[in-house]
Design a protein around this motif. Structure first.
Motif, PDB file in Angstrom:
ATOM      1  N   SER A 150       3.248   3.756  -3.459  1.00 28.43           N
ATOM      2  CA  SER A 150       3.809   2.406  -3.437  1.00 28.43           C
ATOM      3  C   SER A 150       4.872   2.134  -4.782  1.00 28.43           C
ATOM      4  CB  SER A 150       3.064   1.204  -3.557  1.00 28.43           C
ATOM      5  OG  SER A 150       2.204   1.284  -4.757  1.00 28.43           O
ATOM      6  N   THR A 151       4.885   2.957  -5.711  1.00 27.18           N
ATOM      7  CA  THR A 151       5.933   2.696  -6.811  1.00 27.18           C
ATOM      8  C   THR A 151       7.206   3.483  -6.349  1.00 27.18           C
ATOM      9  OG1 THR A 151       4.665   4.898  -7.888  1.00 27.18           O
ATOM     10  CG2 THR A 151       4.198   2.830  -8.643  1.00 27.18           C
ATOM     11  N   PHE A 152       6.875   4.603  -5.395  1.00 23.76           N
ATOM     12  CA  PHE A 152       8.085   5.118  -5.034  1.00 23.76           C
ATOM     13  C   PHE A 152       8.880   4.271  -3.924  1.00 23.76           C
ATOM     14  CE2 PHE A 152      10.249   7.977  -2.102  1.00 23.76           C
ATOM     15  CZ  PHE A 152      10.944   8.862  -2.700  1.00 23.76           C
ATOM     16  N   THR A 153       8.272   3.631  -3.063  1.00 26.00           N
ATOM     17  CA  THR A 153       8.701   2.938  -1.999  1.00 26.00           C
ATOM     18  C   THR A 153       9.247   1.442  -2.733  1.00 26.00           C
ATOM     19  OG1 THR A 153       6.591   1.958  -1.168  1.00 26.00           O
ATOM     20  CG2 THR A 153       7.546   3.714  -0.117  1.00 26.00           C
ATOM     21  N   ALA A 154       8.663   1.107  -3.844  1.00 28.16           N
ATOM     22  CA  ALA A 154       9.070  -0.089  -4.378  1.00 28.16           C
ATOM     23  C   ALA A 154      10.314   0.424  -5.084  1.00 28.16           C
ATOM     24  CB  ALA A 154       8.178  -0.600  -5.525  1.00 28.16           C
ATOM     25  N   ALA A 155      10.531   1.534  -5.683  1.00 28.93           N
ATOM     26  CA  ALA A 155      12.105   1.884  -6.283  1.00 28.93           C
ATOM     27  C   ALA A 155      13.002   2.078  -5.162  1.00 28.93           C
ATOM     28  CB  ALA A 155      11.716   3.016  -7.134  1.00 28.93           C
ATOM     29  N   LEU A 156      12.477   2.712  -4.103  1.00 31.56           N
ATOM     30  CA  LEU A 156      13.370   2.802  -3.104  1.00 31.56           C
ATOM     31  C   LEU A 156      14.115   1.460  -2.661  1.00 31.56           C
ATOM     32  CD1 LEU A 156      12.777   5.003   0.039  1.00 31.56           C
ATOM     33  CD2 LEU A 156      13.691   2.818   0.413  1.00 31.56           C
TER      34      LEU A 156
ATOM     35  N   GLU B 106       0.783  -1.094   0.089  1.00 34.96           N
ATOM     36  CA  GLU B 106       0.034   0.010  -0.112  1.00 34.96           C
ATOM     37  C   GLU B 106       0.782   1.218  -0.058  1.00 34.96           C
ATOM     38  OE1 GLU B 106      -0.475   0.048   4.975  1.00 34.96           O
ATOM     39  OE2 GLU B 106      -1.873  -1.203   3.686  1.00 34.96           O
ATOM     40  N   SER B 107       0.336   2.191  -0.278  1.00 34.44           N
ATOM     41  CA  SER B 107       0.793   3.563  -0.042  1.00 34.44           C
ATOM     42  C   SER B 107       1.439   3.951   1.604  1.00 34.44           C
ATOM     43  CB  SER B 107       0.137   4.793  -0.583  1.00 34.44           C
ATOM     44  OG  SER B 107      -1.208   4.892  -0.099  1.00 34.44           O
ATOM     45  N   THR B 108       2.207   4.791   1.460  1.00 32.87           N
ATOM     46  CA  THR B 108       2.684   5.130   3.035  1.00 32.87           C
ATOM     47  C   THR B 108       2.472   6.453   3.400  1.00 32.87           C
ATOM     48  OG1 THR B 108       4.757   3.586   2.629  1.00 32.87           O
ATOM     49  CG2 THR B 108       4.747   5.088   4.339  1.00 32.87           C
ATOM     50  N   TYR B 109       1.596   6.474   4.568  1.00 35.28           N
ATOM     51  CA  TYR B 109       1.188   7.832   5.120  1.00 35.28           C
ATOM     52  C   TYR B 109       2.344   8.615   5.639  1.00 35.28           C
ATOM     53  CZ  TYR B 109      -0.823  11.225   8.323  1.00 35.28           C
ATOM     54  OH  TYR B 109      -1.151  12.283   9.030  1.00 35.28           O
ATOM     55  N   VAL B 110       2.364   9.749   5.530  1.00 33.78           N
ATOM     56  CA  VAL B 110       3.581  10.546   5.950  1.00 33.78           C
ATOM     57  C   VAL B 110       3.111  11.656   7.023  1.00 33.78           C
ATOM     58  CG1 VAL B 110       5.318  12.163   5.266  1.00 33.78           C
ATOM     59  CG2 VAL B 110       4.523  10.394   3.576  1.00 33.78           C
ATOM     60  N   CYS B 111       2.153  12.160   6.616  1.00 39.34           N
ATOM     61  CA  CYS B 111       1.909  13.545   7.491  1.00 39.34           C
ATOM     62  C   CYS B 111       0.451  14.013   7.105  1.00 39.34           C
ATOM     63  CB  CYS B 111       2.835  14.505   7.961  1.00 39.34           C
ATOM     64  SG  CYS B 111       3.092  15.639   6.182  1.00 39.34           S
ATOM     65  N   THR B 112      -0.210  14.869   7.900  1.00 42.64           N
ATOM     66  CA  THR B 112      -1.223  15.569   7.502  1.00 42.64           C
ATOM     67  C   THR B 112      -1.101  16.913   6.552  1.00 42.64           C
ATOM     68  OG1 THR B 112      -1.189  16.869   9.422  1.00 42.64           O
ATOM     69  CG2 THR B 112      -2.469  15.043   9.637  1.00 42.64           C
ATOM     70  N   VAL B 113      -2.057  17.104   5.670  1.00 39.35           N
ATOM     71  CA  VAL B 113      -1.836  18.382   4.939  1.00 39.35           C
ATOM     72  C   VAL B 113      -2.368  19.536   5.466  1.00 39.35           C
ATOM     73  CG1 VAL B 113      -2.496  19.254   2.666  1.00 39.35           C
ATOM     74  CG2 VAL B 113      -2.025  16.821   2.790  1.00 39.35           C
ATOM     75  N   PRO B 114      -1.318  20.434   5.668  1.00 39.25           N
ATOM     76  CA  PRO B 114      -1.896  21.809   6.149  1.00 39.25           C
ATOM     77  C   PRO B 114      -2.947  22.333   5.371  1.00 39.25           C
ATOM     78  CG  PRO B 114       0.130  22.172   5.157  1.00 39.25           C
ATOM     79  CD  PRO B 114      -0.092  20.925   5.113  1.00 39.25           C
ATOM     80  N   LEU B 115      -4.215  22.433   5.581  1.00 38.42           N
ATOM     81  CA  LEU B 115      -5.443  23.042   4.928  1.00 38.42           C
ATOM     82  C   LEU B 115      -5.694  24.494   5.094  1.00 38.42           C
ATOM     83  CD1 LEU B 115      -7.912  20.069   4.978  1.00 38.42           C
ATOM     84  CD2 LEU B 115      -5.975  20.642   3.413  1.00 38.42           C
ATOM     85  N   THR B 116      -5.085  25.211   6.231  1.00 34.75           N
ATOM     86  CA  THR B 116      -5.286  26.572   6.404  1.00 34.75           C
ATOM     87  C   THR B 116      -4.011  27.318   6.734  1.00 34.75           C
ATOM     88  OG1 THR B 116      -5.915  26.121   8.651  1.00 34.75           O
ATOM     89  CG2 THR B 116      -7.553  26.561   7.271  1.00 34.75           C
ATOM     90  N   ASP B 117      -3.091  26.682   7.673  1.00 35.92           N
ATOM     91  CA  ASP B 117      -2.032  27.462   7.928  1.00 35.92           C
ATOM     92  C   ASP B 117      -0.848  26.745   7.201  1.00 35.92           C
ATOM     93  OD1 ASP B 117      -2.958  28.987  10.107  1.00 35.92           O
ATOM     94  OD2 ASP B 117      -2.958  27.199  11.392  1.00 35.92           O
TER      95      ASP B 117
END
Length: 231
Positions: free
Chosen positions: A212-218, A89-100
């Motif tokens: 997942s394509t990025f982590t697979a390449a890594l 699966e894809s890998t969660y990194v962090c939340t997206v700032p939607l206002t600040d």
């Protein structure tokens, strides 16, 4: 049963040594050492694997907005893999700032999260009981210049859309290595964002994910080959 955890590692060398010592161990073996029970499955224990490995390695940040190993500036990411070594699966990194909004890539929270990452491959093949799934060989990673350029380009494109109030236009198809997806327990968990007219709107929280394509390449760059079925 008493629950144990390791003290924080003194430096990256100690952290990596601890992580590499887990390679080949099952979740049941690690849990027994720490006085933890292995759940039947992860449907009602989301995040259990990460929490177990954080205990085993001495992570201290918990839910704070800081790297998992604050003194070292290292973030820990588990990487669930199929038996043949492909990321599940894809890998969660962090939340997206939607206002600040972050002012620039260099000072953004996502760059700080990805600046130094301890990757822990974990077995996630469907049909394999959680208790016998194993941990793979750890990798301590920082983006090289090419990887950082790709991450930055995606971040700039996606954050431009967020700042312009184009939240509803963003789908998981945007981004070469990064993507933005909704991240909420349910449709009622709303937060504030910016609409197309610049006014505040109620919307779902979003998260940055590594494809997942990025982590697979890594994995392909740092491991000669990988297969849980062969280890």
């Amino acid at each position: 049963m008493a629950v144990f955890s390791m003290p924080p590692p003194a430096d990256e060398r100690e952290l990596l040594a601890r992580a590499q010592a887990l390679a080949g161990l099952s979740f049941a073996q690690i849990a027994a050492h720490l006085g933890r029970q292995v759940p039947r499955d992860l449907r009602r224990a989301k995040g259990w694997v990460g929490e177990l490995l954080e205990l085993a390695l001495g992570a201290t940040s918990g839910s704070q907005a800081a790297p998992d190993f604050p003194a070292l500036g290292v973030e820990m990411k588990t990487l669930p893999l199929w038996a043949d070594g492909r990321p599940k699966e894809s890998t969660y990194v962090c939340t997206v700032p939607l206002t600040d909004f972050d002012a620039c890539w260099e000072t953004s929270w996502i760059r700080r999260k990805l600046n130094r990452v301890l990757w822990l491959p974990v077995e996630a093949q469907t049909g394999v009981p959680l208790s016998v799934r194993r941990v793979g060989m750890a990798l301590l990673w920082s983006p090289n210049s090419e990887e950082e350029a790709m991450l930055r380009a995606d971040w700039e494109e996606l954050m431009d859309m967020v700042c312009l109030g184009q939240l509803e236009m963003i789908t998981a198809h945007y981004g070469v290595c990064l993507q933005i997806r909704p991240k909420a327990a349910n449709g009622d968990a709303l937060c504030e964002g910016i609409g197309e007219d610049g006014a505040r709107v109620r919307t779902l929280p979003r998260g940055f994910y590594l494809r997942s394509t990025f982590t697979a390449a890594l994995l392909g760059r740092y491991y000669a080959s990988w297969s849980f079925s062969e280890n």
